[in-house]
Motif scaffolding. Structure first.
Motif, PDB file in Angstrom:
ATOM      1  N   LYS A 255       0.862  -1.188   0.000  1.00  0.00           N
ATOM      2  CA  LYS A 255       0.000   0.000   0.000  1.00  0.00           C
ATOM      3  C   LYS A 255       0.893   1.232   0.000  1.00  0.00           C
ATOM      4  CE  LYS A 255      -3.713  -0.011   0.016  1.00  0.00           C
ATOM      5  NZ  LYS A 255      -4.722   0.086  -1.065  1.00  0.00           N
ATOM      6  N   GLY A 256       0.679   2.105  -0.981  1.00  0.00           N
ATOM      7  CA  GLY A 256       1.506   3.298  -1.081  1.00  0.00           C
ATOM      8  C   GLY A 256       2.956   2.943  -1.350  1.00  0.00           C
ATOM      9  N   ALA A 257       3.861   3.583  -0.606  1.00  0.00           N
ATOM     10  CA  ALA A 257       5.291   3.337  -0.808  1.00  0.00           C
ATOM     11  C   ALA A 257       5.789   2.126  -0.034  1.00  0.00           C
ATOM     12  CB  ALA A 257       6.093   4.573  -0.388  1.00  0.00           C
ATOM     13  N   GLY A 258       4.915   1.505   0.775  1.00  0.00           N
ATOM     14  CA  GLY A 258       5.342   0.353   1.553  1.00  0.00           C
ATOM     15  C   GLY A 258       4.233  -0.661   1.654  1.00  0.00           C
ATOM     16  N   ASN A 259       3.985  -1.137   2.854  1.00  0.00           N
ATOM     17  CA  ASN A 259       2.915  -2.085   3.112  1.00  0.00           C
ATOM     18  C   ASN A 259       1.972  -1.516   4.168  1.00  0.00           C
ATOM     19  OD1 ASN A 259       4.389  -3.820   1.475  1.00  0.00           O
ATOM     20  ND2 ASN A 259       4.054  -5.594   2.787  1.00  0.00           N
ATOM     21  N   VAL A 260       0.791  -2.104   4.280  1.00  0.00           N
ATOM     22  CA  VAL A 260      -0.025  -1.856   5.449  1.00  0.00           C
ATOM     23  C   VAL A 260       0.851  -2.141   6.664  1.00  0.00           C
ATOM     24  CG1 VAL A 260      -1.994  -2.702   6.790  1.00  0.00           C
ATOM     25  CG2 VAL A 260      -2.205  -2.391   4.313  1.00  0.00           C
ATOM     26  N   ASN A 261       0.760  -1.295   7.686  1.00  0.00           N
ATOM     27  CA  ASN A 261       1.657  -1.447   8.836  1.00  0.00           C
ATOM     28  C   ASN A 261       0.887  -1.204  10.131  1.00  0.00           C
ATOM     29  OD1 ASN A 261       3.941  -1.768  10.412  1.00  0.00           O
ATOM     30  ND2 ASN A 261       4.568   0.362  10.190  1.00  0.00           N
ATOM     31  N   ILE A 262       0.098  -2.200  10.520  1.00  0.00           N
ATOM     32  CA  ILE A 262      -0.605  -2.125  11.793  1.00  0.00           C
ATOM     33  C   ILE A 262       0.376  -2.517  12.886  1.00  0.00           C
ATOM     34  CG2 ILE A 262      -2.570  -2.941  13.157  1.00  0.00           C
ATOM     35  CD1 ILE A 262      -3.888  -3.778  10.481  1.00  0.00           C
ATOM     36  N   LEU A 263       0.515  -1.679  13.900  1.00  0.00           N
ATOM     37  CA  LEU A 263       1.430  -1.974  15.002  1.00  0.00           C
ATOM     38  C   LEU A 263       0.799  -2.998  15.949  1.00  0.00           C
ATOM     39  CD1 LEU A 263       2.708   1.655  15.682  1.00  0.00           C
ATOM     40  CD2 LEU A 263       3.771  -0.118  14.271  1.00  0.00           C
ATOM     41  N   GLN A 264       1.558  -3.408  16.955  1.00  0.00           N
ATOM     42  CA  GLN A 264       1.067  -4.416  17.891  1.00  0.00           C
ATOM     43  C   GLN A 264       0.223  -3.771  18.984  1.00  0.00           C
ATOM     44  OE1 GLN A 264       1.373  -7.811  17.769  1.00  0.00           O
ATOM     45  NE2 GLN A 264       2.244  -7.459  15.737  1.00  0.00           N
ATOM     46  N   PRO A 265      -0.833  -4.452  19.426  1.00  0.00           N
ATOM     47  CA  PRO A 265      -1.618  -3.946  20.551  1.00  0.00           C
ATOM     48  C   PRO A 265      -0.857  -4.132  21.850  1.00  0.00           C
ATOM     49  CG  PRO A 265      -2.395  -6.120  19.945  1.00  0.00           C
ATOM     50  CD  PRO A 265      -1.343  -5.743  18.925  1.00  0.00           C
ATOM     51  N   GLY A 266      -1.349  -3.520  22.913  1.00  0.00           N
ATOM     52  CA  GLY A 266      -0.691  -3.652  24.204  1.00  0.00           C
ATOM     53  C   GLY A 266      -1.577  -3.153  25.323  1.00  0.00           C
ATOM     54  N   ILE A 267      -0.961  -2.885  26.451  1.00  0.00           N
ATOM     55  CA  ILE A 267      -1.730  -2.523  27.647  1.00  0.00           C
ATOM     56  C   ILE A 267      -1.929  -1.019  27.770  1.00  0.00           C
ATOM     57  CG2 ILE A 267      -0.865  -4.562  28.823  1.00  0.00           C
ATOM     58  CD1 ILE A 267       0.914  -2.570  30.473  1.00  0.00           C
ATOM     59  N   GLY A 268      -1.453  -0.258  26.795  1.00  0.00           N
ATOM     60  CA  GLY A 268      -1.594   1.192  26.833  1.00  0.00           C
ATOM     61  C   GLY A 268      -0.338   1.864  26.322  1.00  0.00           C
ATOM     62  N   VAL A 269      -0.366   3.162  26.269  1.00  0.00           N
ATOM     63  CA  VAL A 269       0.738   3.960  25.734  1.00  0.00           C
ATOM     64  C   VAL A 269       1.320   4.802  26.867  1.00  0.00           C
ATOM     65  CG1 VAL A 269       1.292   5.898  24.225  1.00  0.00           C
ATOM     66  CG2 VAL A 269      -0.114   4.025  23.375  1.00  0.00           C
ATOM     67  N   GLY A 270       2.653   4.868  26.920  1.00  0.00           N
ATOM     68  CA  GLY A 270       3.297   5.660  27.957  1.00  0.00           C
ATOM     69  C   GLY A 270       4.434   6.480  27.390  1.00  0.00           C
ATOM     70  N   GLY A 271       5.333   6.880  28.264  1.00  0.00           N
ATOM     71  CA  GLY A 271       6.464   7.694  27.849  1.00  0.00           C
ATOM     72  C   GLY A 271       6.134   9.178  27.878  1.00  0.00           C
ATOM     73  N   ALA A 272       7.136   9.960  27.517  1.00  0.00           N
ATOM     74  CA  ALA A 272       6.992  11.415  27.605  1.00  0.00           C
ATOM     75  C   ALA A 272       6.361  12.030  26.364  1.00  0.00           C
ATOM     76  CB  ALA A 272       8.364  12.048  27.841  1.00  0.00           C
ATOM     77  N   PHE A 336       7.349   1.584  30.673  1.00  0.00           N
ATOM     78  CA  PHE A 336       6.294   1.804  29.679  1.00  0.00           C
ATOM     79  C   PHE A 336       6.579   1.080  28.372  1.00  0.00           C
ATOM     80  CE2 PHE A 336       9.020   5.056  27.801  1.00  0.00           C
ATOM     81  CZ  PHE A 336       8.658   5.052  26.453  1.00  0.00           C
ATOM     82  N   LYS A 337       7.849   0.634  28.195  1.00  0.00           N
ATOM     83  CA  LYS A 337       8.220   0.009  26.932  1.00  0.00           C
ATOM     84  C   LYS A 337       9.298  -1.032  27.187  1.00  0.00           C
ATOM     85  CE  LYS A 337      10.169   1.153  22.370  1.00  0.00           C
ATOM     86  NZ  LYS A 337      10.774   2.221  21.550  1.00  0.00           N
ATOM     87  N   GLY A 338       9.236  -2.141  26.442  1.00  0.00           N
ATOM     88  CA  GLY A 338      10.256  -3.161  26.570  1.00  0.00           C
ATOM     89  C   GLY A 338      11.628  -2.645  26.170  1.00  0.00           C
ATOM     90  N   GLY A 339      12.657  -3.100  26.886  1.00  0.00           N
ATOM     91  CA  GLY A 339      14.022  -2.706  26.560  1.00  0.00           C
ATOM     92  C   GLY A 339      14.465  -1.407  27.187  1.00  0.00           C
ATOM     93  N   THR A 340      13.602  -0.759  27.976  1.00  0.00           N
ATOM     94  CA  THR A 340      13.964   0.489  28.649  1.00  0.00           C
ATOM     95  C   THR A 340      13.486   0.437  30.085  1.00  0.00           C
ATOM     96  OG1 THR A 340      13.682   2.899  28.662  1.00  0.00           O
ATOM     97  CG2 THR A 340      11.855   1.595  27.828  1.00  0.00           C
ATOM     98  N   GLY A 341      14.139   1.210  30.947  1.00  0.00           N
ATOM     99  CA  GLY A 341      13.728   1.270  32.348  1.00  0.00           C
ATOM    100  C   GLY A 341      12.935   2.517  32.682  1.00  0.00           C
ATOM    101  N   ASP A 342      12.310   3.132  31.693  1.00  0.00           N
ATOM    102  CA  ASP A 342      11.632   4.412  31.859  1.00  0.00           C
ATOM    103  C   ASP A 342      10.228   4.215  32.436  1.00  0.00           C
ATOM    104  OD1 ASP A 342      10.773   7.031  31.690  1.00  0.00           O
ATOM    105  OD2 ASP A 342      11.611   7.354  29.697  1.00  0.00           O
ATOM    106  N   LEU A 343       9.967   4.868  33.558  1.00  0.00           N
ATOM    107  CA  LEU A 343       8.652   4.783  34.189  1.00  0.00           C
ATOM    108  C   LEU A 343       7.738   5.952  33.853  1.00  0.00           C
ATOM    109  CD1 LEU A 343       9.449   3.559  37.831  1.00  0.00           C
ATOM    110  CD2 LEU A 343       8.624   2.222  35.893  1.00  0.00           C
ATOM    111  N   ARG A 344       8.184   6.875  33.027  1.00  0.00           N
ATOM    112  CA  ARG A 344       7.359   8.050  32.752  1.00  0.00           C
ATOM    113  C   ARG A 344       6.043   7.656  32.080  1.00  0.00           C
ATOM    114  NH1 ARG A 344      11.326  11.879  29.465  1.00  0.00           N
ATOM    115  NH2 ARG A 344      11.856   9.842  28.587  1.00  0.00           N
ATOM    116  N   ASN A 345       4.943   7.979  32.768  1.00  0.00           N
ATOM    117  CA  ASN A 345       3.591   7.713  32.253  1.00  0.00           C
ATOM    118  C   ASN A 345       3.379   6.245  31.905  1.00  0.00           C
ATOM    119  OD1 ASN A 345       2.761  10.526  32.282  1.00  0.00           O
ATOM    120  ND2 ASN A 345       4.064  10.806  30.493  1.00  0.00           N
ATOM    121  N   THR A 346       4.049   5.337  32.612  1.00  0.00           N
ATOM    122  CA  THR A 346       3.878   3.928  32.278  1.00  0.00           C
ATOM    123  C   THR A 346       2.441   3.471  32.541  1.00  0.00           C
ATOM    124  OG1 THR A 346       4.589   1.670  32.756  1.00  0.00           O
ATOM    125  CG2 THR A 346       4.751   3.259  34.562  1.00  0.00           C
ATOM    126  N   PRO A 347       1.816   2.787  31.576  1.00  0.00           N
ATOM    127  CA  PRO A 347       0.455   2.290  31.800  1.00  0.00           C
ATOM    128  C   PRO A 347       0.406   1.175  32.838  1.00  0.00           C
ATOM    129  CG  PRO A 347       1.310   1.485  29.706  1.00  0.00           C
ATOM    130  CD  PRO A 347       2.296   2.494  30.205  1.00  0.00           C
TER     131      PRO A 347
END
Length: 450
Positions: A255-272, A336-347
Motif C-alpha cells: 500500500k503506497g510506498a510500503g505495506n499496510v503497517n498495523i502496530l502491535q496492541p498492548g496494555i496502553g501507551v506511555g512515555g513522555a 512503559f516500553k520493553g528494553g527500557t527502564g523508563d517509568l514516565r507515564n507507564t500504563p
C-alpha cells in the motif's frame, strides 16, 4: 555569513540534559566532538560529572561512564559555558497544560540566557518538541534581543527529536535528521553539521514550521495506529481470533510506498511523547478552529487500555475459580516500553492500581528499573528476582516485553507457579508455539487480543 568553522570540528553546547540532551550529548562526545552540557540542576550536574547516568536508556550509562572526566564531555550550570560553542542545541522539556497547550516557560528562560551570549557565526538548533511557528515567532525574537540578527549573524533551525526509546544511541547515528529554518545559510549549516559530526543524511524542509510539524505528525500517527491495533485486539477477542495472525497477514498487503503497517496492541501507551504530543497538536489546531477527531479518539482508546487489561486479568482469575480479592499476581516489567527502564507515564502503574483496588496482592519485578524508584512510584511489593516475583502466585502478568524475559522457559515457570495458573501476555510476547507449550504444562493463557 557562513556558519560553523571550516577547519576544525565544531564545539557543541547542549542546553538541557534530560533524555534527549543526554543521549545526543553522549553520542556526539563518543564521536570525538567537544560537548558541554548545560543544566540548571546542580545535583544533576554533579551526578553527570561523576559519570552517573540519569537516563534509563541502553548504552548511555556505559558511554557516560567511559566519558567521565574526559575533555570531550563536561557539565556546568553556568550559561557562560556556551560562549566557546559553535553550535547550541536546545533540548529542554516542553510540557503541556491540562488543556493540551504548549508550556514554553523553560524554552523562554533558556533563550533569554542564550541571547546575550550568542556570537556572530553561531548556529542554534531547536530539538525540543513545539507547535508550528514556535521557532520562528518565539525563539527567534528572544534570541535577537541579544543584539544579533537571525540569518545575518547567526543561524537558527528546528531539527525535531525523533528517537525511539530503547534504540536511541543506534538511531542517532542512523536516522535522517529533519532540518527546517528561516533562511538558506542556517539550513545549509545545520545540514553540514549533522553530516559532519554523525555522518547521517538530512531531510531539508522549506521552513521551521514544517520541521516542527514532523514530530507532532509522527507521534500522532503512532498513537492512532496503536489505538487501532488495541481496538482490533478487542474486536478479535470477541470472535476468539488471535490478533497477531490478523496483523501479520494484513501487513503483507502493499500500500503506497510500503505495506499496510498495523502496530502491535498492548496494555496502553506511555512515555513522555506519545501521551503529550498528540494533545499538543490537537490544542494548536483547536486554537485555529480545526477539530482533530482522530487524536481525541486515539488518546481515549489508549488511555482506556490499562483498565481493560486489569479487567481481563481479574476475569480470567474468576474463570480459574480464584477469588481476585485473595489472589497473588506477579507483574513482570513495569516500564512503559520493553528494553527500557523508563517509568514516565507507564500504563503498568494504572494496571497495578486497578488490580490492587480489587484486593489482589501484587509483586513486581523489572530488571531495568531501579527498585527504590519502582517501590516509590508504583506502591506495590518489589521482588528481588523473577523467581521471587512469580513463586506461588495465581497469575503471572508480563506487561513490559524486556529481552531478559526471553531467557525464561515455560518449564521454569511450571516449577515456580502451581497449576492451573494464569499467564497473561500484555505485549504479544509469546509465539504460538510458546503458548501451546504453556498450555501443555497446565497454564491458562490470555493476551491482549489473544
Amino acid at each position: 555569513m557562513r556558519f560553523l568553522p571550516e577547519h576544525r570540528s565544531p564545539r557543541v553546547a547542549v542546553v538541557g540534559f534530560g533524555y534527549v540532551g543526554c543521549c545526543l550529548g553522549v553520542a556526539l562526545a563518543e564521536n570525538g566532538i567537544t560537548v558541554v552540557g548545560i543544566e540548571n540542576d546542580p545535583a544533576l550536574v554533579a551526578r553527570l560529572r561523576a559519570g552517573q547516568c540519569p537516563v534509563p536508556e541502553p548504552g548511555v550509562t556505559e558511554a557516560l561512564a567511559r566519558l567521565a572526566g574526559s575533555p570531550d564531555l563536561s557539565f556546568t550550570t553556568d550559561y557562560d559555558g556556551l560562549l566557546d560553542a559553535d553550535v547550541v542545541v536546545i533540548t529542554v522539556g516542553t510540557p503541556v497544560d491540562e488543556h493540551g497547550s504548549l508550556m514554553t516557560e523553560q524554552l523562554e528562560r533558556v533563550c533569554e540566557q542564550v541571547a546575550p551570549r550568542l556570537r556572530p557565526g553561531r548556529l542554534v538548533i531547536v530539538k525540543s518538541t513545539v507547535v508550528p511557528g514556535t521557532t520562528r515567532t518565539l525563539v527567534a525574537p528572544l534570541l535577537e534581543h541579544g543584539g544579533l540578527t537571525q540569518e545575518r549573524d547567526f543561524g537558527l533551525v528546528c531539527c525535531p527529536e525523533r528517537l525511539a526509546e530503547g534504540e536511541a544511541l543506534a538511531q542517532i547515528g542512523e536516522l535522517p535528521v529533519v532540518v527546517g529554518g528561516s533562511g538558506p545559510e542556517g539550513v545549509a549549516a545545520a545540514a553540514r553539521f549533522w553530516e559532519r559530526v554523525l555522518s547521517v543524511p538530512t531531510r531539508v524542509l522549506p521552513s521551521s514550521d514544517a520541521a516542527e510539524t514532523v514530530k507532532l505528525a509522527t507521534n500522532w500517527w503512532i498513537d492512532a495506529n496503536v489505538a487501532m491495533a488495541n481496538e482490533l485486539a478487542q474486536f478479535c477477542a470477541a470472535f476468539d481470533i488471535d490478533v497477531t495472525d490478523v496483523i501479520g497477514a494484513s501487513n503483507s498487503l502493499p500500500k503506497g510506498a510500503g505495506n499496510v503497517n498495523i502496530l502491535q496492541p498492548g496494555i496502553g501507551v506511555g512515555g513522555a511523547c506519545l501521551t503529550k504530543d498528540p494533545w499538543m497538536a490537537w490544542r494548536a489546531a483547536m486554537d485555529r478552529g480545526v477539530r482533530l477527531r482522530t487524536i481525541d479518539t486515539a488518546r481515549r482508546v489508549n488511555d482506556g487500555m490499562p483498565a481493560y487489561t486489569a479487567e481481563m486479568i481479574l476475569e480470567e482469575l474468576v474463570k480459574l475459580g480464584r477469588d481476585p480479592a485473595a489472589a497473588e499476581i506477579a507483574v513482570l516489567g513495569v516500564a512503559f516500553k520493553g528494553g527500557t527502564g523508563d517509568l514516565r507515564n507507564t500504563p503498568v502503574k494504572e494496571v497495578v492500581g486497578h488490580l490492587r483496588g480489587a484486593g489482589a496482592r501484587v509483586r513486581m519485578y523489572d530488571p531495568l528499573v531501579d527498585p527504590d524508584r519502582m517501590r516509590a512510584e508504583m506502591g506495590a511489593t518489589v521482588a528481588d528476582s523473577l523467581d521471587d516475583a512469580v513463586r506461588g502466585t495465581d497469575a503471572v502478568a508480563l506487561l513490559a516485553g524486556h529481552p531478559q524475559f526471553r531467557d525464561v522457559p515455560p518449564e521454569r515457570l511450571r516449577d515456580l507457579v502451581p497449576a492451573p495458573a494464569l499467564v497473561f501476555d500484555g505485549r504479544s510476547y509469546f509465539t504460538a508455539e510458546e503458548i501451546a507449550r504453556l498450555r501443555e504444562l497446565g497454564f491458562h493463557y490470555r493476551g491482549v487480543g489473544r
